[in-house]
Design a protein around this motif. Structure first.
Motif, PDB file in Angstrom:
ATOM      1  N   ASP A  52       0.855  -1.196   0.000  1.00 21.15           N
ATOM      2  CA  ASP A  52       0.000   0.000   0.000  1.00 21.15           C
ATOM      3  C   ASP A  52       0.887   1.241   0.000  1.00 21.15           C
ATOM      4  O   ASP A  52       0.738   2.147   0.829  1.00 21.15           O
ATOM      5  CB  ASP A  52      -0.923  -0.007   1.214  1.00 21.15           C
ATOM      6  CG  ASP A  52      -2.087   0.979   1.048  1.00 21.15           C
ATOM      7  OD1 ASP A  52      -2.225   1.556  -0.052  1.00 21.15           O
ATOM      8  OD2 ASP A  52      -2.834   1.180   2.018  1.00 21.15           O
ATOM      9  N   THR A 105       2.244   2.147 -13.349  1.00 22.51           N
ATOM     10  CA  THR A 105       1.251   1.927 -12.297  1.00 22.51           C
ATOM     11  C   THR A 105       0.416   3.190 -12.095  1.00 22.51           C
ATOM     12  O   THR A 105       0.267   3.706 -10.986  1.00 22.51           O
ATOM     13  CB  THR A 105       1.948   1.486 -10.992  1.00 22.51           C
ATOM     14  OG1 THR A 105       0.985   1.245  -9.981  1.00 22.51           O
ATOM     15  CG2 THR A 105       2.946   2.532 -10.522  1.00 22.51           C
ATOM     16  N   LYS A 148      -2.826   3.485  -9.569  1.00 26.81           N
ATOM     17  CA  LYS A 148      -2.456   3.667  -8.166  1.00 26.81           C
ATOM     18  C   LYS A 148      -1.822   5.033  -7.944  1.00 26.81           C
ATOM     19  O   LYS A 148      -1.964   5.627  -6.864  1.00 26.81           O
ATOM     20  CB  LYS A 148      -1.505   2.555  -7.724  1.00 26.81           C
ATOM     21  CG  LYS A 148      -1.507   2.321  -6.212  1.00 26.81           C
ATOM     22  CD  LYS A 148      -0.917   0.971  -5.870  1.00 26.81           C
ATOM     23  CE  LYS A 148      -1.033   0.707  -4.370  1.00 26.81           C
ATOM     24  NZ  LYS A 148      -0.543  -0.641  -4.019  1.00 26.81           N
ATOM     25  N   SER A 198      -4.026   7.718  -6.664  1.00 26.41           N
ATOM     26  CA  SER A 198      -4.389   7.699  -5.237  1.00 26.41           C
ATOM     27  C   SER A 198      -3.427   8.526  -4.388  1.00 26.41           C
ATOM     28  O   SER A 198      -3.727   8.812  -3.230  1.00 26.41           O
ATOM     29  CB  SER A 198      -4.401   6.251  -4.714  1.00 26.41           C
ATOM     30  OG  SER A 198      -5.369   5.478  -5.389  1.00 26.41           O
TER      31      SER A 198
END
Length: 350
Positions: free
Chosen positions: A198, A228, A231, A234
Protein backbone atom coordinates in the motif's frame (compact mmCIF):
# COMPACT_ATOMS: atom_id res chain seq x y z
CA UNK A 1 35.34 -4.94 -37.87
CA UNK A 2 33.70 -7.01 -35.17
CA UNK A 3 30.04 -6.34 -34.46
CA UNK A 4 26.91 -8.13 -33.37
CA UNK A 5 24.78 -8.44 -36.49
CA UNK A 6 21.12 -9.50 -36.46
CA UNK A 7 19.96 -11.21 -39.65
CA UNK A 8 16.58 -12.50 -38.41
CA UNK A 9 14.34 -12.05 -35.38
CA UNK A 10 15.70 -13.97 -32.42
CA UNK A 11 13.90 -16.04 -29.80
CA UNK A 12 16.42 -15.07 -27.15
CA UNK A 13 19.41 -12.79 -26.66
CA UNK A 14 21.42 -16.00 -26.27
CA UNK A 15 21.20 -16.26 -30.07
CA UNK A 16 23.16 -13.04 -30.63
CA UNK A 17 26.32 -13.69 -32.64
CA UNK A 18 29.47 -11.70 -33.36
CA UNK A 19 30.43 -11.11 -36.97
CA UNK A 20 34.09 -10.47 -37.82
CA UNK A 21 33.29 -9.18 -41.30
CA UNK A 22 31.03 -6.19 -40.60
CA UNK A 23 32.05 -3.27 -42.85
CA UNK A 24 34.27 -0.64 -41.25
CA UNK A 25 32.50 2.73 -41.02
CA UNK A 26 33.99 5.68 -42.91
CA UNK A 27 33.85 9.33 -41.89
CA UNK A 28 31.82 10.92 -44.65
CA UNK A 29 31.06 14.58 -45.19
CA UNK A 30 30.00 16.07 -41.84
CA UNK A 31 30.58 12.91 -39.81
CA UNK A 32 33.11 11.30 -37.48
CA UNK A 33 34.10 7.71 -36.76
CA UNK A 34 34.23 6.72 -33.09
CA UNK A 35 36.10 3.75 -31.67
CA UNK A 36 33.59 2.49 -29.14
CA UNK A 37 34.93 1.82 -25.65
CA UNK A 38 31.70 1.53 -23.66
CA UNK A 39 28.20 0.39 -24.66
CA UNK A 40 25.12 1.37 -22.67
CA UNK A 41 22.36 -1.26 -22.70
CA UNK A 42 18.62 -0.64 -22.66
CA UNK A 43 15.62 -2.89 -22.12
CA UNK A 44 14.32 -2.04 -25.58
CA UNK A 45 17.50 -3.59 -27.05
CA UNK A 46 16.06 -6.96 -26.00
CA UNK A 47 12.72 -6.21 -27.62
CA UNK A 48 14.33 -4.96 -30.82
CA UNK A 49 16.37 -8.10 -31.56
CA UNK A 50 13.22 -10.18 -30.96
CA UNK A 51 11.11 -8.07 -33.32
CA UNK A 52 8.89 -6.91 -30.45
CA UNK A 53 9.84 -3.22 -30.50
CA UNK A 54 7.83 -0.57 -32.34
CA UNK A 55 10.90 0.23 -34.46
CA UNK A 56 11.92 -2.71 -36.67
CA UNK A 57 15.12 -2.09 -38.63
CA UNK A 58 15.63 -3.90 -41.94
CA UNK A 59 17.95 -6.92 -41.89
CA UNK A 60 20.83 -7.14 -41.38
CA UNK A 61 21.33 -4.59 -38.63
CA UNK A 62 23.62 -3.83 -35.70
CA UNK A 63 21.55 -3.40 -32.51
CA UNK A 64 22.25 -1.10 -29.59
CA UNK A 65 21.60 2.58 -28.99
CA UNK A 66 24.22 4.12 -26.69
CA UNK A 67 27.99 4.40 -26.87
CA UNK A 68 31.00 6.29 -25.60
CA UNK A 69 34.48 6.26 -27.03
CA UNK A 70 37.18 8.18 -28.88
CA UNK A 71 37.09 9.81 -32.31
CA UNK A 72 39.47 8.13 -34.78
CA UNK A 73 38.43 9.80 -38.06
CA UNK A 74 37.00 13.19 -38.94
CA UNK A 75 35.23 13.81 -42.24
CA UNK A 76 35.09 16.96 -44.34
CA UNK A 77 33.18 20.01 -43.10
CA UNK A 78 33.35 18.92 -39.46
CA UNK A 79 33.93 21.63 -36.87
CA UNK A 80 34.13 21.35 -33.12
CA UNK A 81 35.46 17.78 -33.09
CA UNK A 82 38.92 16.31 -33.67
CA UNK A 83 40.69 12.97 -33.58
CA UNK A 84 41.25 11.94 -29.97
CA UNK A 85 38.16 13.65 -28.54
CA UNK A 86 36.22 11.60 -26.00
CA UNK A 87 32.58 11.51 -27.08
CA UNK A 88 29.28 9.82 -26.30
CA UNK A 89 26.14 9.46 -28.31
CA UNK A 90 23.42 7.35 -29.84
CA UNK A 91 23.43 4.91 -32.73
CA UNK A 92 23.91 1.18 -33.50
CA UNK A 93 26.45 0.52 -30.78
CA UNK A 94 27.04 -3.24 -30.57
CA UNK A 95 30.21 -2.81 -32.61
CA UNK A 96 33.85 -1.80 -32.41
CA UNK A 97 33.24 1.44 -34.35
CA UNK A 98 30.43 3.73 -35.42
CA UNK A 99 30.07 6.65 -37.84
CA UNK A 100 27.95 9.56 -36.61
CA UNK A 101 26.92 12.82 -38.27
CA UNK A 102 28.02 15.67 -36.01
CA UNK A 103 24.96 17.81 -36.75
CA UNK A 104 22.51 15.01 -35.99
CA UNK A 105 22.35 15.73 -32.26
CA UNK A 106 23.61 12.18 -31.70
CA UNK A 107 27.17 12.87 -30.58
CA UNK A 108 28.57 15.11 -27.82
CA UNK A 109 31.87 15.59 -26.04
CA UNK A 110 32.17 13.80 -22.73
CA UNK A 111 32.25 16.16 -19.72
CA UNK A 112 35.57 16.08 -17.88
CA UNK A 113 33.85 14.84 -14.73
CA UNK A 114 32.67 11.59 -16.36
CA UNK A 115 34.42 8.33 -17.18
CA UNK A 116 33.72 6.63 -20.50
CA UNK A 117 31.45 4.08 -18.80
CA UNK A 118 29.51 6.85 -17.08
CA UNK A 119 29.18 8.77 -20.35
CA UNK A 120 27.65 5.68 -22.01
CA UNK A 121 24.83 5.96 -19.45
CA UNK A 122 23.80 9.53 -20.30
CA UNK A 123 22.10 9.67 -23.69
CA UNK A 124 18.85 7.78 -23.10
CA UNK A 125 18.25 8.47 -19.42
CA UNK A 126 19.13 12.09 -18.75
CA UNK A 127 17.41 13.92 -21.64
CA UNK A 128 14.24 11.92 -21.02
CA UNK A 129 14.30 12.70 -17.31
CA UNK A 130 15.15 16.37 -17.82
CA UNK A 131 12.38 16.77 -20.40
CA UNK A 132 9.97 15.02 -18.03
CA UNK A 133 10.67 16.93 -14.83
CA UNK A 134 11.74 20.38 -16.01
CA UNK A 135 9.55 20.85 -19.09
CA UNK A 136 6.60 18.43 -19.04
CA UNK A 137 6.17 18.15 -15.27
CA UNK A 138 7.17 21.74 -14.44
CA UNK A 139 8.70 20.53 -11.16
CA UNK A 140 9.34 23.46 -8.84
CA UNK A 141 11.59 24.02 -5.85
CA UNK A 142 9.83 22.90 -2.67
CA UNK A 143 7.49 20.45 -4.44
CA UNK A 144 7.40 16.71 -3.81
CA UNK A 145 8.44 14.30 -6.56
CA UNK A 146 7.59 10.60 -6.37
CA UNK A 147 9.95 8.51 -8.51
CA UNK A 148 9.21 4.86 -9.29
CA UNK A 149 11.92 2.30 -10.12
CA UNK A 150 14.30 4.81 -8.60
CA UNK A 151 17.35 2.53 -8.59
CA UNK A 152 17.14 2.03 -12.35
CA UNK A 153 18.81 4.05 -15.07
CA UNK A 154 16.05 6.57 -15.74
CA UNK A 155 14.92 6.53 -12.11
CA UNK A 156 18.34 7.39 -10.69
CA UNK A 157 18.72 10.14 -13.31
CA UNK A 158 15.33 11.48 -12.21
CA UNK A 159 16.50 11.57 -8.58
CA UNK A 160 19.51 13.66 -9.56
CA UNK A 161 17.42 16.11 -11.59
CA UNK A 162 14.64 16.42 -9.02
CA UNK A 163 17.13 17.19 -6.25
CA UNK A 164 18.95 19.65 -8.53
CA UNK A 165 15.63 21.42 -9.10
CA UNK A 166 15.06 21.66 -5.35
CA UNK A 167 12.35 19.05 -4.83
CA UNK A 168 11.78 16.62 -1.99
CA UNK A 169 12.14 13.10 -3.44
CA UNK A 170 10.19 10.01 -2.44
CA UNK A 171 11.59 6.94 -4.21
CA UNK A 172 10.13 3.48 -4.70
CA UNK A 173 12.12 0.35 -5.50
CA UNK A 174 11.61 -3.40 -5.36
CA UNK A 175 14.08 -4.44 -2.66
CA UNK A 176 15.83 -3.11 0.43
CA UNK A 177 19.11 -3.12 -1.52
CA UNK A 178 17.65 -0.98 -4.29
CA UNK A 179 16.01 1.34 -1.78
CA UNK A 180 19.43 1.84 -0.19
CA UNK A 181 20.83 2.68 -3.64
CA UNK A 182 18.06 5.22 -4.24
CA UNK A 183 18.76 6.78 -0.85
CA UNK A 184 22.46 6.97 -1.68
CA UNK A 185 21.65 8.69 -4.98
CA UNK A 186 19.82 11.43 -3.12
CA UNK A 187 16.25 10.34 -2.33
CA UNK A 188 14.87 11.85 0.87
CA UNK A 189 12.43 8.98 1.55
CA UNK A 190 12.35 5.43 0.17
CA UNK A 191 9.57 2.83 -0.05
CA UNK A 192 10.06 -0.86 -0.80
CA UNK A 193 6.95 -1.65 -2.86
CA UNK A 194 7.60 -5.39 -2.53
CA UNK A 195 6.97 -5.29 1.21
CA UNK A 196 4.81 -2.16 1.40
CA UNK A 197 2.06 -3.03 -1.06
CA UNK A 198 0.00 0.00 0.00
CA UNK A 199 2.81 2.36 -0.98
CA UNK A 200 0.34 5.02 -2.16
CA UNK A 201 -0.95 5.36 1.41
CA UNK A 202 2.63 5.64 2.63
CA UNK A 203 3.27 8.45 0.14
CA UNK A 204 0.19 10.28 1.43
CA UNK A 205 1.34 9.80 5.02
CA UNK A 206 4.82 11.14 4.32
CA UNK A 207 3.62 14.14 2.34
CA UNK A 208 0.91 14.99 4.86
CA UNK A 209 3.56 15.39 7.54
CA UNK A 210 6.08 17.44 5.57
CA UNK A 211 6.75 20.97 6.87
CA UNK A 212 5.20 23.78 4.91
CA UNK A 213 2.56 21.71 3.12
CA UNK A 214 -0.19 22.39 5.66
CA UNK A 215 -1.20 18.76 5.69
CA UNK A 216 -1.61 18.50 1.91
CA UNK A 217 -1.23 14.89 0.89
CA UNK A 218 0.22 13.46 -2.29
CA UNK A 219 3.13 14.09 -4.63
CA UNK A 220 3.10 17.15 -6.88
CA UNK A 221 4.88 15.26 -9.65
CA UNK A 222 4.96 11.49 -10.14
CA UNK A 223 7.67 10.08 -12.43
CA UNK A 224 6.47 6.68 -13.58
CA UNK A 225 8.49 4.42 -15.90
CA UNK A 226 6.70 1.37 -14.48
CA UNK A 227 3.12 1.99 -15.62
CA UNK A 228 1.25 1.93 -12.30
CA UNK A 229 -0.82 4.98 -13.19
CA UNK A 230 -4.12 3.98 -11.56
CA UNK A 231 -2.46 3.67 -8.17
CA UNK A 232 -0.58 6.91 -8.84
CA UNK A 233 -3.94 8.72 -8.89
CA UNK A 234 -4.39 7.70 -5.24
CA UNK A 235 -1.30 9.63 -4.15
CA UNK A 236 -1.10 12.57 -6.53
CA UNK A 237 -1.57 16.00 -5.00
CA UNK A 238 -4.12 18.58 -6.07
CA UNK A 239 -2.96 20.02 -9.42
CA UNK A 240 -0.42 17.19 -9.58
CA UNK A 241 1.26 15.87 -12.73
CA UNK A 242 1.67 12.15 -13.42
CA UNK A 243 4.41 11.65 -16.00
CA UNK A 244 4.04 8.68 -18.36
CA UNK A 245 7.65 7.56 -18.92
CA UNK A 246 7.09 3.89 -19.76
CA UNK A 247 5.46 0.59 -18.98
CA UNK A 248 8.31 -1.57 -17.69
CA UNK A 249 6.26 -3.23 -14.96
CA UNK A 250 3.00 -3.93 -16.79
CA UNK A 251 3.90 -7.16 -18.57
CA UNK A 252 2.64 -5.64 -21.79
CA UNK A 253 -0.72 -4.59 -20.36
CA UNK A 254 -1.17 -0.83 -20.39
CA UNK A 255 -3.59 0.51 -17.78
CA UNK A 256 -6.77 2.39 -18.66
CA UNK A 257 -6.75 5.22 -16.13
CA UNK A 258 -10.18 6.30 -14.79
CA UNK A 259 -10.45 9.92 -15.92
CA UNK A 260 -12.71 10.83 -13.00
CA UNK A 261 -9.77 10.38 -10.63
CA UNK A 262 -7.80 12.98 -12.55
CA UNK A 263 -10.80 15.32 -12.49
CA UNK A 264 -11.24 15.03 -8.72
CA UNK A 265 -7.57 15.88 -8.12
CA UNK A 266 -7.32 18.55 -10.82
CA UNK A 267 -4.44 16.36 -11.99
CA UNK A 268 -2.80 15.82 -15.35
CA UNK A 269 -1.54 12.63 -17.00
CA UNK A 270 1.35 13.77 -19.19
CA UNK A 271 3.14 11.75 -21.85
CA UNK A 272 6.92 12.05 -22.13
CA UNK A 273 8.70 10.91 -25.31
CA UNK A 274 12.09 12.44 -26.03
CA UNK A 275 12.26 10.90 -29.50
CA UNK A 276 8.90 12.44 -30.34
CA UNK A 277 10.11 15.78 -29.03
CA UNK A 278 13.14 15.60 -31.34
CA UNK A 279 10.82 14.98 -34.30
CA UNK A 280 8.02 17.42 -33.43
CA UNK A 281 9.48 20.11 -31.16
CA UNK A 282 13.13 20.28 -32.18
CA UNK A 283 13.57 23.80 -30.78
CA UNK A 284 13.23 22.36 -27.26
CA UNK A 285 16.01 19.78 -27.68
CA UNK A 286 18.98 22.17 -27.23
CA UNK A 287 17.38 23.50 -24.05
CA UNK A 288 17.08 19.94 -22.73
CA UNK A 289 20.75 19.18 -23.44
CA UNK A 290 21.78 22.53 -21.96
CA UNK A 291 20.05 21.52 -18.74
CA UNK A 292 21.64 18.05 -18.76
CA UNK A 293 25.17 19.41 -19.23
CA UNK A 294 24.62 22.05 -16.57
CA UNK A 295 23.52 19.32 -14.15
CA UNK A 296 26.55 17.15 -14.94
CA UNK A 297 28.90 20.08 -14.32
CA UNK A 298 27.35 20.85 -10.92
CA UNK A 299 28.72 19.66 -7.60
CA UNK A 300 26.38 18.39 -4.92
CA UNK A 301 26.51 19.49 -1.29
CA UNK A 302 29.12 16.81 -0.57
CA UNK A 303 31.44 18.26 -3.20
CA UNK A 304 31.00 15.45 -5.76
CA UNK A 305 29.56 15.87 -9.25
CA UNK A 306 26.24 14.47 -10.35
CA UNK A 307 27.10 11.27 -12.26
CA UNK A 308 25.09 8.47 -13.89
CA UNK A 309 24.60 5.37 -11.77
CA UNK A 310 26.48 2.50 -13.47
CA UNK A 311 25.90 -1.09 -12.37
CA UNK A 312 28.97 -2.44 -10.58
CA UNK A 313 27.65 -5.83 -9.50
CA UNK A 314 29.44 -7.55 -12.36
CA UNK A 315 32.03 -6.62 -14.97
CA UNK A 316 30.87 -7.07 -18.57
CA UNK A 317 33.83 -7.04 -20.95
CA UNK A 318 33.77 -7.49 -24.73
CA UNK A 319 31.00 -7.89 -27.27
CA UNK A 320 30.63 -11.53 -26.27
CA UNK A 321 29.39 -10.48 -22.81
CA UNK A 322 26.39 -8.60 -24.19
CA UNK A 323 23.93 -11.57 -24.09
CA UNK A 324 24.68 -12.17 -20.40
CA UNK A 325 24.44 -8.46 -19.64
CA UNK A 326 21.07 -8.21 -21.42
CA UNK A 327 19.73 -11.20 -19.47
CA UNK A 328 20.79 -9.58 -16.19
CA UNK A 329 19.12 -6.35 -17.30
CA UNK A 330 15.91 -8.11 -18.36
CA UNK A 331 15.86 -10.20 -15.19
CA UNK A 332 16.15 -7.07 -13.00
CA UNK A 333 19.35 -8.33 -11.45
CA UNK A 334 21.02 -5.00 -12.11
CA UNK A 335 20.55 -1.44 -10.93
CA UNK A 336 21.31 1.82 -12.70
CA UNK A 337 22.69 1.50 -16.23
CA UNK A 338 24.31 -1.73 -17.42
CA UNK A 339 27.45 -0.85 -19.39
CA UNK A 340 29.69 -3.19 -21.41
CA UNK A 341 33.39 -2.35 -21.68
CA UNK A 342 34.91 -3.13 -25.09
CA UNK A 343 37.89 -0.77 -24.75
CA UNK A 344 41.40 -1.98 -25.58
CA UNK A 345 42.03 -2.27 -21.83
CA UNK A 346 39.05 -4.54 -21.17
CA UNK A 347 39.66 -8.15 -20.21
CA UNK A 348 37.57 -9.47 -23.11
CA UNK A 349 38.60 -12.67 -24.85
CA UNK A 350 38.94 -11.38 -28.39
Amino acid sequence: MKAIVVEKWLDSVDALRISTTAPDPVAGDGSVVVAIHSIGLNFFDILMVQGKYQIKPPFPFIPGAEFAGVITQVGKNVTGFKVGDRVFGSGPSYAEKIAVAVNSGNVFKIPESLSTDEAAAVFMNYPTSWLALEHRGQLKKGEVCLIHAAAGGVGSAAIHIAKYLGATVIATAGSDEKCAIAKREGADYVINYSTDTDWAATVNKITGQLPGRKGQKGADVIYDPVGTFIKDTSCVAWNGRILVIGFAGTGGKIEAVPANRLLLKGASLVGVFFGGTVANESSLVPKVWEGVFKLLSTKKADGTFYKPLVYKGQKYAGLESIPEALKDLGGRKSYGKVVVDISPNSSAKL
